[in-house]
Each structure stands twice: as structure tokens, then as C-alpha cells.
Design an enzyme around this catalytic site. Structure first.
Site, mmCIF file in Angstrom:
data_model
loop_
_atom_site.group_PDB
_atom_site.id
_atom_site.type_symbol
_atom_site.label_atom_id
_atom_site.label_comp_id
_atom_site.label_asym_id
_atom_site.label_seq_id
_atom_site.Cartn_x
_atom_site.Cartn_y
_atom_site.Cartn_z
ATOM 1 N N HIS A 57 31.314 8.470 3.148
ATOM 2 C CA HIS A 57 31.754 9.814 3.544
ATOM 3 C C HIS A 57 33.251 9.965 3.291
ATOM 4 O O HIS A 57 33.700 10.938 2.653
ATOM 5 C CB HIS A 57 31.426 10.014 5.024
ATOM 6 C CG HIS A 57 31.907 11.316 5.596
ATOM 7 N ND1 HIS A 57 31.034 12.305 6.001
ATOM 8 C CD2 HIS A 57 33.159 11.802 5.842
ATOM 9 C CE1 HIS A 57 31.733 13.345 6.470
ATOM 10 N NE2 HIS A 57 33.022 13.051 6.382
ATOM 11 N N GLU A 58 34.023 9.005 3.789
ATOM 12 C CA GLU A 58 35.471 9.070 3.613
ATOM 13 C C GLU A 58 35.867 8.865 2.149
ATOM 14 O O GLU A 58 36.824 9.471 1.653
ATOM 15 C CB GLU A 58 36.162 8.025 4.499
ATOM 16 C CG GLU A 58 35.836 8.131 5.975
ATOM 17 C CD GLU A 58 36.225 9.469 6.592
ATOM 18 O OE1 GLU A 58 36.992 10.222 5.958
ATOM 19 O OE2 GLU A 58 35.763 9.758 7.706
ATOM 20 N N HIS A 61 35.615 12.138 0.269
ATOM 21 C CA HIS A 61 36.803 12.969 0.481
ATOM 22 C C HIS A 61 37.952 12.494 -0.414
ATOM 23 O O HIS A 61 38.606 13.296 -1.095
ATOM 24 C CB HIS A 61 37.258 12.873 1.941
ATOM 25 C CG HIS A 61 36.437 13.643 2.914
ATOM 26 N ND1 HIS A 61 36.110 14.968 2.739
ATOM 27 C CD2 HIS A 61 35.886 13.286 4.113
ATOM 28 C CE1 HIS A 61 35.387 15.397 3.775
ATOM 29 N NE2 HIS A 61 35.237 14.391 4.613
#
Length: 269
Positions: A57-58, A61
């Protein structure tokens, strides 16, 4: 020109590799019903998979920000998938894992620092914010693939339930992250399109957005509606409510010692 330092910043972290190894070994233990107690194996499998999804997820980004113009991302170590490199490891890793253990809900994290001033274009800013929860959506699709592809023949019950519970976590994380609440990714998606004055007024409340969301989820009517929506999405992907529930029940193996496990999940289904 790619320097040795740049290559090092992009190299996959040994920490992430260790977590992935735990995921693989515990998944094998769940599948084969090896000597490890099923509940412990499911706990390790789901927890490791959940941490892997948080790292991805990170990473989504960070990678999107890098290609959008923030070249400082590499030096910060975000591309190494190392959870210890995040700005707020507590928010991105520790609290999400604790919430899974205590309540079986996918807590959205948020810990990569992006220098937004280096990025131009509203669509780029929106895409950076959307990249994280879209990863959770993709993870949920992968977890539920055996269900909606009708490929469950030969899949052990414990492994199937573990996948169902993991999919529930991904869906709850995606829904919560996409809420247009300051401090969450959903607000980050629409923020570039809002009037500057409004953004300035809302900015001080961003640190409290997540707290407010979970406060609202404590309201029984909201909680019921939220999980009905989650169960509806899981049902559309072929996962029954009993499978995700029993996955959570097996995950919380310590309940067995307290006599709190559901007997429905203790028999062959």
C-alpha cells in the site's frame, strides 16, 4: 545515471523478505496442517499477509509519487518495502496489526512523506492518493480469486477461511481509505479539486480524521451497516459470511483457551 546509492534505495529490504518468508512458511503450514496448531499457523499467515499488503500500500503511494515528480522518494527508503522506513511506523504497521488482532478490521495507515510541491497536475496528486487503497482492492481480488473462479476443490477449509478473512481485511481497508475524510486517502483524491480556501480551513482537522471515523464506527447502527456492506461485497466475490467469520475465529486462536470459539467453525463444513 543510476548510482550505487540509488540501487541500494530500491533494493528489497531484508525485513520485508523475512516477513514474506513467514507468510510462505505459515501458508504452507495451514495448507498441509503441519505440526503447528492450525490457529497459530492461520494467525501467522494472515498477520504476515496483512503486513505485506500494508507495505505494498505504502509502496504504491511512493512509486506513483516518484513517477509524478517527487525524486526524493528513493532516498527516503520507501521503495525498499521496508516497514521500518515509514515516517510513522506506529500508524502504518503497529496499529493496523493491533486492530486486526482485537477487532478484525483493516485499519488504514498512512506514513510515506511525499513532497507535494514537487508534483504538478491535479490528476497526479489524486492518483498518488488513490494508489494505496487500489492496492488493497487488488489484494482482495487476488485473495478471493479461488472463490469467484470456483476453484476451491482441494483447498483445505482452514486455508480457505484464512483467505476469506484476509479478503475482509482488504475490503474494509479499501472502503475506509476511500472515505472523503481529511487525513484519509479518499480526501487526498478529491483535495486537489477543492477550493484553496476550503483546503486551508480543513487542514488542521486532518490528524483527527481517522479517529473520527472509528468513533463513528462504534455507533451500533453504523457498524452494522458498514459490515453488511463489506459482507455484500465479499458475497459478490463468492465469499460467504460464514467463511470470513470462521477465518477470523480461527485467527483468534487464543479464544479456544477461554472457551469463546464458535462451535460452527469447529466442525467440518
Amino acid at each position: 545515471m543510476t548510482t550505487a546509492a540509488t540501487r541500494s534505495d530500491r533494493r528489497i529490504s531484508p525485513v520485508f523478505l523475512a516477513i514474506t518468508a513467514v507468510l510462505a512458511v505459515s501458508g504452507w503450514a495451514v495448507w498441509t496442517d503441519f505440526a503447528v496448531p492450525t490457529g497459530v499457523a492461520v494467525f501467522l499467515f494472515v498477520t504476515a499477509a496483512w503486513i505485506v499488503s500494508l507495505c505494498l500500500h505504502e509502496y504504491a503511494h511512493a512509486r506513483t509519487a516518484l513517477h509524478s515528480g517527487d525524486i526524493t522518494i528513493e532516498a527516503k527508503g520507501y521503495l525498499s518495502l521496508n516497514p521500518l522506513a515509514y515516517t510513522h511506523a506506529l500508524l502504518s504497521i503497529v496499529l493496523p496489526v493491533l486492530f486486526v488482532i482485537m477487532g478484525g478490521i483493516g485499519l488504514p495507515g498512512g506514513a510515506v512523506y511525499i513532497e507535494r510541491g514537487r508534483i504538478t497536475g491535479r490528476w497526479r496528486h489524486s492518483l498518488i492518493s488513490a494508489a494505496g487503497p487500489l492496492t488493497n482492492v487488488l489484494f482482495a481480488i487476488v485473495c478471493t480469486a479461488p472463490f469467484w473462479l470456483d476453484a476451491l476443490d482441494g483447498v483445505p477449509t482452514a486455508f480457505r477461511d484464512a483467505l476469506a478473512f484476509l479478503a475482509l481485511l482488504q475490503i474494509t481497508a479499501a472502503i475506509l481509505n476511500f472515505l472523503p475524510v481529511p487525513g484519509l486517502d479518499g480526501y487526498g483524491v478529491i483535495e486537489p479539486w477543492l477550493p484553496y480556501r476550503f483546503r486551508r480551513q480543513v487542514e488542521p482537522f486532518a490528524p483527527f480524521g481517522l479517529i473520527a471515523v472509528f468513533g463513528v464506527l462504534w455507533i451500533p447502527e453504523v457498524n452494522i451497516a458498514f459490515f453488511e456492506a463489506v459482507d455484500g461485497l465479499l458475497g459478490g466475490l463468492g465469499v460467504s459470511e460464514i467463511e470470513s467469520y470462521c477465518g477470523q475465529d480461527t485467527y483468534r486462536f487464543w479464544q479456544e483457551f477461554w472457551g469463546e470459539q464458535n462451535p460452527v467453525c469447529s466442525v467440518n463444513r
